[in-house]
Design a protein around this motif. Structure first.
Motif, short mmCIF file in Angstrom:
data_model
loop_
_atom_site.label_atom_id
_atom_site.label_comp_id
_atom_site.label_asym_id
_atom_site.label_seq_id
_atom_site.Cartn_x
_atom_site.Cartn_y
_atom_site.Cartn_z
N UNK A 122 42.35 32.72 38.13
CA UNK A 122 43.77 32.57 38.45
C UNK A 122 43.90 31.45 39.47
N UNK A 123 44.52 30.35 39.08
CA UNK A 123 44.57 29.17 39.94
C UNK A 123 45.43 29.39 41.18
N UNK A 154 43.76 43.96 42.37
CA UNK A 154 44.13 45.06 43.25
C UNK A 154 45.28 44.70 44.16
N UNK A 155 46.09 45.69 44.49
CA UNK A 155 47.18 45.48 45.44
C UNK A 155 47.45 46.78 46.18
N UNK A 162 44.53 27.57 44.65
CA UNK A 162 45.45 26.63 45.29
C UNK A 162 45.75 27.04 46.73
N UNK A 163 45.97 28.32 46.94
CA UNK A 163 46.28 28.80 48.29
C UNK A 163 45.11 28.58 49.24
N UNK A 208 41.22 36.74 39.80
CA UNK A 208 40.78 35.94 40.92
C UNK A 208 39.26 36.06 41.02
N UNK A 209 38.65 35.37 41.99
CA UNK A 209 37.18 35.30 42.02
C UNK A 209 36.53 36.66 42.33
N UNK A 210 37.03 37.47 43.27
CA UNK A 210 36.42 38.79 43.48
C UNK A 210 36.52 39.69 42.25
N UNK A 211 37.68 39.71 41.58
CA UNK A 211 37.82 40.53 40.38
C UNK A 211 36.96 39.98 39.24
#
Length: 642
Positions: free
Chosen positions: A283-284, A70-71, A288-289, A160-163
């Motif tokens: 998604x790494x 999402x964005x 990483x962030x 990512x983890x939520x998705x």
């Protein structure tokens, strides 16, 4: 919701010779050398081929990856609006093409925070994927000129983890957040949040960390790693659970039998989904962030960012571990002591100065965000712009006399193939901009550059060895290396002149020009090498970004250091086999007042060096004369990398 059908776009991949050939690369162009370059080198891909040999037999069948996230299309203007695209990308293509924008396929665009409702919107895509797997679609292959039945399969998702929770159906929050360990996860409440421990269970039995209780949470790890659930076992478990209908109403408490399952993923309707070895990938970039933010926030003790809080210190005391970090009672008041892992104020200043000097590559702006033209209907704007882009990209494959994304030279094109045959000039470099005026090299600098080229030229190696043996016979062991360095250029020049006069079969025109030495120099502010732009220090210092990876200013060197080797080896580096014995160079290759530039040295006409009798050697200049020599021109370049 907007849905863009998948079949016609997959068919387009075989309607143009540009892509029809590349779609076979994963099988016909792959190099089997146990090096991971492409997903086809992975065990998940190989196991899929073993399980479905009919699908794997035809390399034209399409392997797809699915990604969603999402964005906010408005940036920060409206924090409540969320747009969710679903993008597919073909893994049949070469590693450097399969993730290019030209080959990504936007299939779904949704306009709300979905949660488990994503399955409702995935229905048309899943139905099309099922048909592509079971029946396929008749497609014309431009490469063979024949029709064939194209099938397709989704190999995995990337989120990512939520998705991950939305697509897989396993909620990634709470005490059972780990989708791998499931009910065997080790989690507990620490410092006002759920923490996940027990990572040492995955280590080999003989790993010393399993027995190290002091470095962890005070206990030794003797448990086996959690069992790995197969896709069929997960599907069988989901089939026994009842989830009810999808709705936006208040969520009801889940029965304990459901663990962290929120719904059965729509992707399990694909006949092969439960057989996949890897169904979901993280998604790494986000990982990483988060790790970086946590480390930096803790090390620098940034308020609201550090993990070293009062609650954390009290929790360590409650667990009875790391007594040096417990809260200290000073005059009846509990205070935090300074931990060993926190940077002191002076160290913070140095760290911030370092971070401010780091230059990253030119930033990437979200492609979809740039497509929003109508803020009242952002999703319609995005789809309209994307369809136009795909149409133009497809048409561009058939245009030969018009510059397109498929025939346009690279942004940092280095100029093609060099005419020189010597290996030391194999590195292509194209300077850009006008030559810098008013700058020149001294005679000593020219000699250092010339020696470096000679000493790293494969074709000159026999002459180097011959002269070195000659110097060993004529001089002491402590002196011959210096004599070899000082006398070889003139000896080599005389030797090549002799070979030319005798019309010897071993005479080489390229080596003859090289032996004559550098004649003309032009300095440039930057150059293109291997599709990458390199800038000189003067020009680069004016920018906030850096054009070839992360750039950090060079640390200060001692004045007595021999920096010639470092500078030149980074300038003309071609490979480990080409650069040899550069430590022979002893003179520092620094030019006062001259920044780091591209050096283009012409080996064409013979120079005429007229040194004033009273001039200092460092002030000597080289001037090109009008030599009537018929020798062929050649040149060499050395690009000073930042």
């Amino acid at each position: 919701m907007r849905y863009l059908p998948l079949k016609p776009r997959l068919q387009r991949l075989y309607m143009s010779m540009h892509t029809a050939t590349n779609m076979r690369w994963h099988k016909e162009g792959l190099v089997n050398d146990d090096v991971m370059r492409h997903p086809t080198d992975g065990e998940a891909w190989k196991e899929f081929d073993r399980m479905y040999p009919d699908f794997a037999a035809d390399p034209r069948n399409v392997r797809l990856g699915l990604a969603t996230d999402g964005f906010n299309p408005f940036g920060v203007l409206n924090q409540n609006h969320s747009t969710w695209p679903v993008v597919l990308f073909p893994y049949n293509l070469l590693p450097w093409k399969c993730m290019k924008k030209e080959y990504m396929m936007l299939t779904l665009l949704m306009s709300e925070d979905l949660g488990k409702l994503i399955d409702v919107y995935l229905r048309p895509l899943v139905d099309e994927l099922k048909d592509l797997w079971e029946n396929g679609v008749r497609t014309y292959d431009k490469y063979t000129g024949q029709m064939f039945t194209m099938r397709a399969a989704v190999m995995w998702t990337v989120n990512d983890f939520p998705a991950y929770a939305m697509v897989s159906g396993w909620m990634t929050k709470g005490y059972l957040a780990c989708p791998i360990c499931k009910e065997n996860v080790t989690s507990s409440w620490h410092a006002r949040k759920v923490c996940y421990l027990g990572h040492r269970r995955w280590l080999p039995w003989d790993n010393e960390w399993r027995q190290n209780d002091k470095a962890f949470h005070g206990t030794k790890e003797t448990r086996l790693r959690p069992r790995e659930w197969s896709g069929d076992e997960i599907l069988d478990q989901l089939n026994r659970l009842e989830f009810g209908h999808f709705s936006k109403g208040v969520s009801k408490p889940r029965p304990t039998t459901h663990l962290n399952w929120t719904h059965k993923s729509m992707l399990f309707e694909l006949p092969y989904w439960s057989k996949l070895k890897v169904r979901h990938n993280l998604d790494v970039m986000h990982i990483e962030k988060n790790v970086f933010d946590t480390l930096v926030g803790t090390i620098l003790d940034i308020e609201r960012k550090t993990k070293d809080t009062i609650e954390t210190r009290l929790d360590l005391e409650r667990m009875g571990i790391r007594s040096s970090l417990w809260m200290q009672n000073v005059g009846g008041t509990l205070k935090k002591g300074h931990p060993f892992f926190t940077v002191k104020p002076n160290g913070k200043k140095e760290f911030f100065n370092f971070i401010s000097s780091v230059k990253f590559p030119d930033g990437y702006i979200g492609e979809l965000k740039k497509c929003v033209r109508n803020r009242a209907k952002p999703e319609g704007s995005l789809v309209e712009a994307w369809v136009a882009y795909e149409s133009l990209t497809f048409c561009a494959m058939y245009l030969e006399d018009v510059e397109t994304a498929f025939n346009r030279p690279q942004r940092n094109n280095d100029g093609g193939v060099r005419k020189e045959k010597l290996s030391v000039f194999a590195q292509i470099a194209r300077p850009f901009g006008d030559p810098v005026k008013g700058e020149s090299f001294t005679k000593n600098d020219m000699e250092v550059a010339h020696w470096f080229i000679l000493n790293n030229c494969e074709e000159a190696l026999p002459y180097l060895e011959e002269h070195e043996q000659l110097m060993k016979r004529e001089h002491h062991s402590y002196l011959y290396a210096k004599k070899h360095r000082d006398l070889f250029p003139s000896w080599f020049h005389a030797h090549m002149n002799k070979l030319k006069e005798l019309n010897s079969p071993s005479y080489d025109e390229e080596l003859y020009n090289l032996a004559r030495g550098p004649l003309h120099i032009e300095l440039f502010s930057g150059c293109h090498v291997n599709g990458i732009k390199f800038l000189g220090a003067t020009r680069d210092d004016k920018l906030t970004t850096q054009n070839s990876g992360v750039h950090v200013p060079e640390l200060d060197h001692d004045d007595n250091d021999d920096v010639a080797d470092q500078q030149l080896s980074s300038s003309i580096e071609i490979g480990e086999e080409t650069l040899r014995d550069t430590n022979i160079v002893q003179e520092p290759f620094d030019i006062p007042g001259v920044p780091e530039f591209e050096i283009s040295i012409d080996l064409g006409d013979l120079p005429q060096y007229n040194a004033p009798k009273e001039a200092n050697e460092d002030e000597d200049e080289w001037e090109s004369g009008n030599d009537s020599s018929e020798d062929s021109d050649s040149y060499y370049c050395s690009s000073e990398e930042d």
